[in-house]
Design a protein around this motif. Structure first.
Motif, PDB file in Angstrom:
ATOM      1  N   ASP A 184     -38.115 -23.407 -42.073  1.00  0.00           N
ATOM      2  CA  ASP A 184     -39.521 -23.019 -42.308  1.00  0.00           C
ATOM      3  C   ASP A 184     -40.209 -22.709 -40.972  1.00  0.00           C
ATOM      4  O   ASP A 184     -40.908 -21.705 -40.827  1.00  0.00           O
ATOM      5  CB  ASP A 184     -40.290 -24.156 -42.985  1.00  0.00           C
ATOM      6  CG  ASP A 184     -39.804 -24.458 -44.382  1.00  0.00           C
ATOM      7  OD1 ASP A 184     -39.053 -23.631 -44.934  1.00  0.00           O
ATOM      8  OD2 ASP A 184     -40.174 -25.511 -44.918  1.00  0.00           O
ATOM      9  N   PHE A 185     -40.018 -23.617 -40.018  1.00  0.00           N
ATOM     10  CA  PHE A 185     -40.587 -23.393 -38.683  1.00  0.00           C
ATOM     11  C   PHE A 185     -40.037 -22.100 -38.084  1.00  0.00           C
ATOM     12  O   PHE A 185     -40.774 -21.307 -37.496  1.00  0.00           O
ATOM     13  CB  PHE A 185     -40.245 -24.562 -37.750  1.00  0.00           C
ATOM     14  CG  PHE A 185     -41.041 -25.820 -37.999  1.00  0.00           C
ATOM     15  CD1 PHE A 185     -42.353 -25.755 -38.440  1.00  0.00           C
ATOM     16  CD2 PHE A 185     -40.486 -27.070 -37.765  1.00  0.00           C
ATOM     17  CE1 PHE A 185     -43.094 -26.915 -38.658  1.00  0.00           C
ATOM     18  CE2 PHE A 185     -41.214 -28.239 -37.969  1.00  0.00           C
ATOM     19  CZ  PHE A 185     -42.509 -28.163 -38.428  1.00  0.00           C
TER      20      PHE A 185
ATOM     21  N   GLY B 218     -41.593 -19.088 -39.566  1.00  0.00           N
ATOM     22  CA  GLY B 218     -42.959 -18.971 -39.054  1.00  0.00           C
ATOM     23  C   GLY B 218     -42.989 -18.395 -37.644  1.00  0.00           C
ATOM     24  O   GLY B 218     -43.775 -17.504 -37.334  1.00  0.00           O
TER      25      GLY B 218
ATOM     26  N   TRP C  16     -41.592 -24.715 -48.905  1.00  0.00           N
ATOM     27  CA  TRP C  16     -42.015 -25.359 -47.646  1.00  0.00           C
ATOM     28  C   TRP C  16     -42.749 -26.666 -47.911  1.00  0.00           C
ATOM     29  O   TRP C  16     -42.581 -27.649 -47.181  1.00  0.00           O
ATOM     30  CB  TRP C  16     -42.881 -24.421 -46.799  1.00  0.00           C
ATOM     31  CG  TRP C  16     -44.256 -24.225 -47.360  1.00  0.00           C
ATOM     32  CD1 TRP C  16     -44.651 -23.247 -48.223  1.00  0.00           C
ATOM     33  CD2 TRP C  16     -45.410 -25.049 -47.135  1.00  0.00           C
ATOM     34  NE1 TRP C  16     -45.966 -23.416 -48.554  1.00  0.00           N
ATOM     35  CE2 TRP C  16     -46.462 -24.503 -47.897  1.00  0.00           C
ATOM     36  CE3 TRP C  16     -45.654 -26.185 -46.365  1.00  0.00           C
ATOM     37  CZ2 TRP C  16     -47.737 -25.066 -47.918  1.00  0.00           C
ATOM     38  CZ3 TRP C  16     -46.929 -26.746 -46.389  1.00  0.00           C
ATOM     39  CH2 TRP C  16     -47.951 -26.176 -47.155  1.00  0.00           C
TER      40      TRP C  16
ATOM     41  N   ARG D  14     -50.923 -24.633 -40.255  1.00  0.00           N
ATOM     42  CA  ARG D  14     -49.803 -23.922 -40.859  1.00  0.00           C
ATOM     43  C   ARG D  14     -49.833 -24.020 -42.388  1.00  0.00           C
ATOM     44  O   ARG D  14     -49.679 -23.031 -43.093  1.00  0.00           O
ATOM     45  CB  ARG D  14     -48.495 -24.490 -40.296  1.00  0.00           C
ATOM     46  CG  ARG D  14     -47.236 -24.071 -41.005  1.00  0.00           C
ATOM     47  CD  ARG D  14     -46.040 -24.690 -40.292  1.00  0.00           C
ATOM     48  NE  ARG D  14     -44.858 -24.700 -41.117  1.00  0.00           N
ATOM     49  CZ  ARG D  14     -44.583 -25.619 -42.026  1.00  0.00           C
ATOM     50  NH1 ARG D  14     -45.432 -26.597 -42.248  1.00  0.00           N
ATOM     51  NH2 ARG D  14     -43.475 -25.561 -42.725  1.00  0.00           N
TER      52      ARG D  14
ATOM     53  N   SER E 292     -45.946 -23.449 -36.357  1.00  0.00           N
ATOM     54  CA  SER E 292     -44.505 -23.646 -36.484  1.00  0.00           C
ATOM     55  C   SER E 292     -43.871 -23.990 -35.141  1.00  0.00           C
ATOM     56  O   SER E 292     -43.060 -24.911 -35.043  1.00  0.00           O
ATOM     57  CB  SER E 292     -43.837 -22.380 -37.038  1.00  0.00           C
ATOM     58  OG  SER E 292     -44.383 -22.041 -38.282  1.00  0.00           O
TER      59      SER E 292
END
Lengths: 337, 468
Positions: free
Chosen positions: A25-26, A29, A53, A96, A123
């Motif tokens: 997910d990071f 991003g 997420w 975020r 992120s």
């Protein structure tokens, strides 16, 4: 096995699960402005992680809650001692999380650009800071007789921790790139593959340095095996991405993160937060732990509920297994007002 | 200002802010689940349009609730490390259970619900929103069980050598009488809150006479939710009051600023004079009501602040065990008053819109919309009363707030995070409100739009039904 050992492993598993899942997910991003050349590409990227997420982030909430319950002293010393690191992580996670939900609900390009900036910062910043947190835990910090951190914020900005941060940042970016290679189609997927190669290669240098440093300064036999495994998995990921096998490359970085995280916890054991001053002030799985009673109840809860959670989270990934293609992103969102 | 003050301000700011969104999440998830169930069972598209409309507003709200919730879990360790060490063995478990049992469920299935409209069989998709609704309520239970330990510690023993409270009976922690009374009170408050929000937003569309086929059933549901919530609040509030009198008599005395132990204690609706009620002149006073609230009898004995303070001095050693009375006195009244105001509004709206009527007065709907503030004021007042009425204790009778703060964290550090959180929260509040108003005003999607994206599709090239 002793309950304190079981819960040390449980905390390690929860954080490792968090890093593996939130890691991509990071990564997605962070790569948003790099890979997303136009609005629909950026939306396709965000939609690859859209359904998952939030569930991924609960791994952190659970890890935090479990640490509080199973090792109250670890939780108290860590969060009060690493105060500003956690403050910044929280700020990142806040902007975020809101950005995911709100970005698509405005109509102007400026609105979306600002939320994109929140997504990137929200992120990259936590990814880097989690690396610093974990590295500082393994390295140890000055503690007093009450287990409270006696150093300053600057004491946390040491070379080992910064290298840990850089490693995590790049590793998560690579993880995200392989994920996008797997989960998107066409040109976007091809570019994700290409950037994954470069990121994977760039990760290798600090990751190797960080893991070797960890092994040399804090390691043991078990951690050595894990470190070697992590390095091999990272190299395998690179090779698989090169061959265009996005799915296997992604599995390889997932394994890299899992093994590296396991190596760090292995190097930490039996401490949970060592003291760099008087060793007697250090926190171990024994002296930081809750009572047998609490650990026993927590064990039952974990045995019953964790498999259920894994089942339904696994099902989510199955439901949304289809690649997200840019062509399927609606051209214009439904106008409002 | 020292670290203790700053940490307390930060806890107050972040908790009250977090709890603006929590009741809306608990209540609206239920409203959306009911609307979607109505669509599935009747097949009428007005319910589908209502589901989509309220679903969107629900998501705008839940995003804020989720991200501000993480701060709650971390700040015990950051600002209150001494407290965390002292209670962790008892207090941590309900928090861990909350994440494992409830929050995982809520967060995973909300993602599936948002994106699953065209992926899942309709019955399965409907089940997702019900699981979310269930998850939010289960979350509330575990958090309230943790909070109840602070109000009325049970199921523990003090370990003097380890310097902490240790768990002896987890069942007792989960069935703490305070938790059992506060849980329905909180859920009913959430229903009231969501109900009022639904009434206010639907009222906007009633005012403009738009999409009434969609908003009329929602309005009915909103009024019903408000009234059920309101009646439940009165009943659960009554039992909570009696539990509170039994477990924390000082808090009940502080609610009325009752200094002397009194039989047939009255309840003053409004007072003028000194803020702390010491030399107050009640304007409206209901005889015996406080005794009734506290004991169930209009002639019952209610212990006064001064007597309790004397008792506590004997029990716990010399000190001042009196909470800040002006705040407890007025927040208690604000909680009850704003809650009753919300109920009255729901009754009036119900009466004015019965059998297809539309109120004509041009101020009717604007007033209804402003009334949307009342449940938020009531909720915040209720929590401020609950937490401030417990002072100077953080865990009643066991541990004082002044001992609980992180000993090695500096004031500058806490101030930095206080300013940071407050600024970010303020900016996000403005954005969230703007978005909420924008989508509330925009109204429900057209029938074709709503239908186009509500069933499973095999067409691989079809645009995604829902995309961020």
């Amino acid at each position: 096995m002793e309950l304190t050992t079981i819960w040390f492993i449980a905390i390690a598993v929860l954080f490792t699960g968090y890093f593996v899942l939130e890691g991509f997910d990071f990564g997605v991003g962070m790569l948003l402005p790099v890979l997303g050349r136009e609005e629909r590409e950026r939306r396709a990227m965000i939609n690859t992680i859209g359904p998952v997420w939030d569930g991924n982030e609960v791994w952190l909430i659970t890890a935090g809650g479990a640490m509080f319950a199973a090792f109250p002293h670890w939780y108290a010393s860590l969060f009060s001692g690493f105060y500003l690191l956690f403050f910044l992580i929280l700020l990142g996670l806040i902007v975020r999380g809101v950005a995911f939900e709100y970005r698509g609900k405005g109509d102007t390009a400026r609105w979306r650009r600002r939320w994109d900036a929140c997504l990137v910062a929200g992120s990259a910043l936590p990814a880097f800071l989690w690396g610093m947190v974990v590295a500082n835990i393994v390295r140890g910090v000055p503690l007093d007789a009450n287990f409270d951190y006696t150093g300053s914020f600057w004491g946390l900005l040491n070379g080992y921790a910064l290298l840990g941060g850089l490693t995590m940042l790049l590793l998560f970016a690579t993880h995200g790139a392989y994920f996008l290679h797997l989960r998107t189609t066409g040109d976007l997927s091809a570019r994700a593959r290409a950037i994954g190669l470069r990121l994977g290669a760039a990760t290798a240098v600090p990751a190797l340095a960080f893991l070797v440093w960890t092994q040399a300064a804090h390691g043991n036999g078990a951690s050595l095996v894990l470190v070697v495994g992590a390095v091999l998995a990272l190299v395998a990921g690179l090779a698989l991405d090169f061959k265009g096998r996005g799915g296997w490359a992604f599995a390889a970085t997932a394994l890299t993160i899992a093994l590296a995280s396991a190596a760090l916890f292995c190097a930490l054991w039996p401490d949970v937060l060592p003291s760099t001053g008087d060793p007697a002030n250090g926190l171990t799985a024994q002296n930081a732990a809750a009572t047998e009673k609490t650990l026993g109840i927590m064990t039952w809860a974990a045995v019953v509920f964790l498999p259920i959670v894994l089942l339904y989270q696994g099902w989510t990934y199955w439901v949304f297994r289809k690649r997200v293609s840019v062509d399927r992103i609606p051209e214009e969102r439904i106008p409002v007002a | 200002m020292d670290v203790l003050d700053l940490a307390r301000i930060q806890f107050g700011v972040t908790t009250v802010y977090h709890f603006l969104f929590v009741p809306v999440t608990i209540g609206l998830s239920l409203v959306v689940a009911i609307l979607q169930t109505m669509w599935r069972s009747t097949g009428k598209t007005v319910y589908l349009r209502a589901t989509k409309f309220w679903g969107k507003l629900f998501l705008i709200n839940i995003a804020m609730g989720v991200v501000t919730g993480i701060v709650q879990e971390f700040q015990f360790g950051m600002n209150w490390s001494a407290y965390s060490r002292f209670v962790g063995d008892v207090f941590g478990a309900p928090l861990a259970f909350e994440a494992l049992v409830a929050f995982f469920l809520e967060s995973t299935f909300i993602g599936i619900w948002i994106f699953g409209w065209d992926r899942l069989r309709p019955g399965l998709h409907l089940a997702c929103i019900w699981l979310v609704a269930f998850g939010t309520v289960a979350s509330a239970y575990f958090i309230l069980a943790a909070n109840a330990f602070m109000q009325n510690p049970v199921g523990y023993q003090l370990n003097e050598t380890a310097g902490r409270a240790e768990l002896t009976d987890f069942g007792a922690v989960l069935t703490n009488p305070v938790a059992l009374a506060a849980f329905p009170h909180t859920v009913f408050a959430s229903w009231l809150t969501a109900g009022v929000v639904v009434v206010a937003v639907s009222g906007y569309h009633f005012m403009h006479r738009r999409d009434l086929d969609v908003h009329r059933p929602a309005m009915r549901l909103g009024v019903l939710t408000t009234l059920i919530g309101g009646l439940g609040l009165v009943l659960s509030g009554d039992s909570l009051g009696k539990v509170m009198t039994a477990t924390q008599p000082m808090k009940m005395a502080a609610a009325e600023a009752l200094y002397q132990t009194t039989y047939s204690a009255p309840f003053s609706v409004l007072t003028i004079g000194s803020l702390d009620g010491r030399h107050g002149t009640p304007i409206i006073e209901i005889p015996g009501l406080l005794s009734f609230l506290a004991t169930g009898s209009f002639s019952g004995r209610v212990e006064g602040i001064n007597d309790l303070n004397a008792q506590y001095n004997d029990l716990f050693g010399p000190g001042d065990y009196i909470p800040y009375i002006p705040l407890t006195y007025w927040t208690f009244r604000a909680m009850i008053g704003f809650g009753l105001l919300a109920m009255a509004m729901a009754v009036i709206v119900w009466w004015s819109t019965r059998r297809g009527r539309l109120p004509a007065h041009r101020l009717f709907w604007p007033v209804v919309m402003w009334m949307a503030l009342t449940p938020f004021l009531a909720n915040s007042s209720g929590w401020i009363f609950t937490e401030m009425g417990r002072q100077p204790w953080v865990v009643f009778s066991l541990y004082q707030t002044s001992e609980a703060v992180s000993p090695r964290v500096g004031a500058a550090t806490v101030l930095t995070s206080l300013i940071g959180f407050t600024l970010v929260y303020l900016i996000l509040a403005v954005i969230a409100l703007k978005l909420f108003f924008k989508y509330a005003k925009a109204g429900p999607p057209a029938e074709e739009t709503a239908l186009a994206s509500s069933s499973p599709s095999d067409d691989p090239d079809k645009p995604m039904a829902f995309a961020y």
